[in-house]
Design a protein around this motif. Structure first.
Motif, short mmCIF file in Angstrom:
data_model
loop_
_atom_site.label_atom_id
_atom_site.label_comp_id
_atom_site.label_asym_id
_atom_site.label_seq_id
_atom_site.Cartn_x
_atom_site.Cartn_y
_atom_site.Cartn_z
N THR A 433 0.85 -1.19 0.00
CA THR A 433 0.00 0.00 0.00
C THR A 433 0.88 1.24 0.00
OG1 THR A 433 -0.14 0.02 2.42
CG2 THR A 433 -1.88 -1.14 1.22
N VAL A 434 0.35 2.33 -0.55
CA VAL A 434 1.10 3.58 -0.66
C VAL A 434 0.21 4.73 -0.25
CG1 VAL A 434 2.28 5.15 -2.24
CG2 VAL A 434 2.56 2.71 -2.52
N THR A 435 0.77 5.66 0.51
CA THR A 435 0.10 6.93 0.78
C THR A 435 0.94 8.05 0.20
OG1 THR A 435 1.16 7.19 2.94
CG2 THR A 435 -0.95 6.03 2.89
N VAL A 440 1.48 2.30 -7.24
CA VAL A 440 2.29 1.10 -7.39
C VAL A 440 1.97 0.45 -8.73
CG1 VAL A 440 2.88 -1.14 -6.41
CG2 VAL A 440 2.25 0.74 -4.90
N VAL A 452 7.26 1.99 -7.63
CA VAL A 452 6.42 3.09 -7.17
C VAL A 452 6.73 4.32 -8.01
CG1 VAL A 452 5.82 4.58 -5.24
CG2 VAL A 452 6.34 2.17 -4.83
N ALA A 454 6.04 8.35 -8.22
CA ALA A 454 5.61 9.45 -7.35
C ALA A 454 5.89 10.78 -8.01
CB ALA A 454 6.33 9.36 -6.01
N VAL A 460 6.02 10.34 0.46
CA VAL A 460 5.48 9.04 0.12
C VAL A 460 5.78 8.05 1.24
CG1 VAL A 460 5.50 7.14 -1.55
CG2 VAL A 460 5.81 9.50 -2.33
N VAL A 462 5.43 3.91 1.83
CA VAL A 462 5.14 2.59 1.26
C VAL A 462 5.12 1.59 2.41
CG1 VAL A 462 5.83 0.81 -0.37
CG2 VAL A 462 6.31 3.22 -0.87
N HIS A 475 -2.86 -3.64 -4.02
CA HIS A 475 -2.31 -2.29 -4.03
C HIS A 475 -3.34 -1.35 -4.63
CE1 HIS A 475 -1.49 -2.37 -8.39
NE2 HIS A 475 -1.21 -3.62 -8.20
#
Length: 476
Positions: A433-435, A440, A452, A454, A460, A462, A475
């Motif tokens: 998961t990514v914020t 992804v 990833v 960005a 970021v 991860v 993801h």
């Protein structure tokens, strides 16, 4: 056999000057990785991405001449990659490259190139290591050719039950002095490196040159071992590394140059190395413990890892050099405390280094990482965890929790680029998961290397966790 420090501090039985041992240290809480971030720079690639190298040494010490390097196969690199590793330290021997002075083996160079081609195919970075054990074949080992070995007639008595102690034989120590001081041997060593740099400097698999493995030297009368090590590093190794760096740069301006202290740093002794006048130099110590290499179990209360970490980080912090640990790992990996050793060792290495290479990727017992079927031997599976081989930005934090099987990377995206993740095989796969302003791509459930993307300037985070029972990697 790994080149280890099993006998170094017990060598007083062989040479009075080698009898001193560093004082015991008390355990201390480990520093956080952020305490090094401001002073030890990361390794980077040609796109400016922060690199992390994790892998193993790859070697063939048994074969030489026409059979040299034949024990290394494509399987080594395929299996390294399949288990999430991106790095191999390849042992090469000067005595095979230049068996007669001025005559370089085209066959040997071709074999090295074939190995590098396998590494490129499987996307594994290679560090070319000019390896020596007990100087070389003049003393029954490998490394510096016999024609470059000068002993002044001093004695040498083999000790097959404790081969590392052979470093303290008078003939071996004098051979090192001649290598460091004799102008014709200096030129020969530089020419050898120019041959390697000219041939392989443009090979896409090559990330660096390790100029000499675990260099030693000659002790003076009445000199204890830590003092001798610092003097050898200051007076012999520093000028040698600067000399060889200049030689390499005549053929290759960009590839990283790796420099090692003596093996005595393994006992928490700070190095005496001086400044290496090259802006693409990596400090490459080894991480071995005397007692463990002699067969003892890990002693969690002895404070060895903390002492080593404190000593080994001082030099690269002062000289602003990345760190990559070139060898580490005990022989008896299944003793009762070895599970704890691997957890604490990996955590320590990851705090301050840009990577490491365990000893050694082979298929069997002893130091081998895996058995004949390619399965990790006891506790060595702890070296295979999620990590980020390349980060397109400034890393804020990078941690792995073995208890929860969770990896977390936080970084500020500094430029357009791809951040790579390495996910070793897992029964249930991984959830990524990514914020932040990122997404992804390319994730799958088993052994994938997702990336990833960005936006520059974004923060970021991860997070990678072992997936649920259905083996999915989810993801956004």
């Amino acid at each position: 056999m790994a080149l280890v420090v099993a006998s170094v501090l017990a060598a007083g039985a062989l040479a009075p000057a080698a009898s001193a041992r560093p004082a015991p240290v008390s355990p201390s809480p480990p520093p956080s990785s952020s305490s090094y971030d401001r002073v030890i720079p990361p390794l980077t690639d040609d796109r400016g991405r922060t690199l992390t190298l994790r892998g193993w040494n790859v070697e063939d010490k048994a074969n030489r001449g026409e059979d040299a390097l034949s024990a290394i196969t494509e399987r080594h690199f395929r299996d390294l990659r399949a288990n999430g590793f991106n790095f191999a330290r390849l042992l090469v021997f000067w005595d095979d490259l230049e068996p007669r002075r001025g005559q370089y083996s085209a066959r040997y160079l071709h074999k090295i190139e074939r190995i590098l081609d396998w590494a490129r195919k499987h996307r594994v970075h290679v560090l070319i290591d000019a390896h020596q054990d007990v100087f070389g074949p003049a003393f029954g080992h490998r490394g510096i050719p016999e024609w470059a070995t000068r002993t002044d007639g001093l004695p040498f008595t083999p000790n097959p039950d404790d081969w590392f102690s052979e470093y303290f034989q008078p003939a071996v120590q004098r051979a090192f002095t001649h290598l460091y001081e004799d102008p014709d041997l200096q030129r020969a060593q530089a020419a050898m490196w120019q041959v390697l740099a000219d041939r392989f400097g443009r090979h896409p698999a090559v990330i660096g040159y390790d100029l000499i493995n675990e260099p030693m030297g000659e002790l003076r009368e009445g000199e204890d071992l830590p003092t001798a090590a610092r003097r050898i590093e200051a007076e012999h190794l520093t000028p040698m590394y600067n000399r060889l760096a200049r030689a390499v740069r005549t053929k290759d301006r960009d590839t990283w140059i790796f420099v090692e202290p003596t093996p005595i740093v393994g006992e928490g002794v700070p190095t005496g190395l001086g400044r290496i006048k090259d802006n693409r130099t990596v400090y490459a110590p080894h991480f071995y413990n005397t007692a463990m290499e002699a067969g003892a179990d890990y002693d969690p209360g002895a404070g060895w890892i903390g002492a080593y970490e404190a000593a080994v980080t001082a030099y690269p912090a002062r000289h602003r050099m990345p760190v990559v640990v070139g060898e580490w790992g005990p022989l008896n990996n299944a003793l009762p405390n070895m599970g704890r050793f691997y957890r604490e060792a990996v955590a320590s290495l990851n705090r301050y280094s840009s990577g490491w290479a365990g000893y050694v990727w082979c298929y069997g017992g002893g130091y081998c990482a895996v058995d004949e079927r390619g399965r990790f031997r006891t506790n060595k599976e702890q070296t295979a965890t999620p990590y980020a081989p390349a980060v397109a930005g400034t890393v804020r934090s990078d941690t792995y929790d073995a208890g929860t099987r969770t990896y977390r990377l936080a970084y500020r995206a500094a430029r357009p680029g791809v951040t790579e993740l390495s996910l070793p095989p897992a029964t249930r796969g991984w959830r990524v998961t990514v914020t932040g302003p990122a997404r992804v791509l390319g994730a799958s459930s088993r052994g994938a290397w997702p990336v990833v993307l960005a936006r520059p300037g974004g923060e970021v985070v991860v997070t990678v966790r072992e997936a649920g029972p259905y083996g999915r990697t989810d993801h956004p």
